[in-house]
Scaffold this motif. Structure first.
Motif, PDB file in Angstrom:
ATOM      1  N   TYR A  87       0.814  -1.153  -0.094  1.00  0.00           N
ATOM      2  CA  TYR A  87       0.038  -0.026   0.005  1.00  0.00           C
ATOM      3  C   TYR A  87       0.902   1.249  -0.036  1.00  0.00           C
ATOM      4  CZ  TYR A  87      -4.148  -2.870   0.849  1.00  0.00           C
ATOM      5  OH  TYR A  87      -4.985  -3.931   0.623  1.00  0.00           O
ATOM      6  N   ASP A  88       1.735   1.322   0.952  1.00  0.00           N
ATOM      7  CA  ASP A  88       2.721   2.404   0.742  1.00  0.00           C
ATOM      8  C   ASP A  88       3.294   2.790  -0.509  1.00  0.00           C
ATOM      9  OD1 ASP A  88       3.738   4.380   2.742  1.00  0.00           O
ATOM     10  OD2 ASP A  88       5.853   3.362   2.282  1.00  0.00           O
ATOM     11  N   HIS A  89       3.958   1.848  -1.014  1.00  0.00           N
ATOM     12  CA  HIS A  89       4.616   2.056  -2.229  1.00  0.00           C
ATOM     13  C   HIS A  89       3.862   2.657  -3.255  1.00  0.00           C
ATOM     14  CE1 HIS A  89       7.472   1.451  -5.482  1.00  0.00           C
ATOM     15  NE2 HIS A  89       6.503   0.513  -6.190  1.00  0.00           N
ATOM     16  N   TYR A  90       2.417   1.862  -3.675  1.00  0.00           N
ATOM     17  CA  TYR A  90       1.446   2.098  -4.462  1.00  0.00           C
ATOM     18  C   TYR A  90       1.039   3.510  -4.113  1.00  0.00           C
ATOM     19  CZ  TYR A  90       1.385  -2.490  -6.609  1.00  0.00           C
ATOM     20  OH  TYR A  90       1.801  -3.565  -7.433  1.00  0.00           O
ATOM     21  N   TYR A  91       0.928   4.001  -2.807  1.00  0.00           N
ATOM     22  CA  TYR A  91       0.688   5.237  -2.578  1.00  0.00           C
ATOM     23  C   TYR A  91       1.479   6.399  -2.929  1.00  0.00           C
ATOM     24  CZ  TYR A  91      -0.583   9.383   0.022  1.00  0.00           C
ATOM     25  OH  TYR A  91      -1.077  10.833   0.502  1.00  0.00           O
ATOM     26  N   LYS A  92       2.858   5.988  -2.609  1.00  0.00           N
ATOM     27  CA  LYS A  92       3.725   7.109  -2.724  1.00  0.00           C
ATOM     28  C   LYS A  92       4.092   7.118  -4.165  1.00  0.00           C
ATOM     29  CE  LYS A  92       5.906   6.953   1.991  1.00  0.00           C
ATOM     30  NZ  LYS A  92       6.964   6.358   2.607  1.00  0.00           N
ATOM     31  N   GLU A  93       4.650   6.083  -4.892  1.00  0.00           N
ATOM     32  CA  GLU A  93       4.858   6.090  -6.351  1.00  0.00           C
ATOM     33  C   GLU A  93       3.816   6.213  -7.287  1.00  0.00           C
ATOM     34  OE1 GLU A  93       8.242   5.893  -6.930  1.00  0.00           O
ATOM     35  OE2 GLU A  93       8.577   5.971  -4.535  1.00  0.00           O
ATOM     36  N   GLY A 121       0.350   7.027  -6.494  1.00  0.00           N
ATOM     37  CA  GLY A 121      -0.767   7.849  -5.993  1.00  0.00           C
ATOM     38  C   GLY A 121      -2.110   6.859  -5.848  1.00  0.00           C
ATOM     39  N   THR A 176      16.447   2.537   1.324  1.00  0.00           N
ATOM     40  CA  THR A 176      16.625   3.625   0.204  1.00  0.00           C
ATOM     41  C   THR A 176      17.700   3.299  -0.772  1.00  0.00           C
ATOM     42  OG1 THR A 176      18.470   4.684   1.397  1.00  0.00           O
ATOM     43  CG2 THR A 176      16.333   5.344   2.087  1.00  0.00           C
TER      44      THR A 176
END
Length: 90
Positions: free
Chosen positions: A30-36, A38, A87
């Motif tokens: 969820y975090d990746h799909y949200y950040k990368e 949107g 990172t």
């Protein structure tokens, strides 16, 4: 054509003897799909459901067309959490 290859390739793997196929969700989060990308949580849910649905359709097609007496398994592909928190700086 991409959807076709996602549907056909797992079937070919099953025909070749694979007993388990995986979803195409390695390192999906969820975090990746949200950040990368949107995406909202609901949209991420839909992406994950679609990946599972494609795998289920591949198994269904294999069973119908090739081996009705054998039902392969589906494994959800989940990446290590560490990749989410690292990172690229090394």
């Amino acid at each position: 054509m991409q959807c076709l290859s996602l549907h056909i390739q797992p079937v070919l793997l099953l025909v070749a003897g694979a007993q388990i196929i995986t979803t195409a969700t390695y390192q999906a989060s969820y975090d990746h799909y949200y950040k990368e990308l949107g995406l909202t949580a609901d949209e991420v849910d839909e992406v994950l459901r679609k990946s599972l649905s494609l795998a289920q359709k591949a198994v269904q097609k294999y069973v119908e067309d090739y081996k009705p007496d054998r039902k392969p398994l589906i494994a959800a592909s989940m990446g290590p959490y560490g990749t989410l928190i690292t990172t690229s700086s090394g």
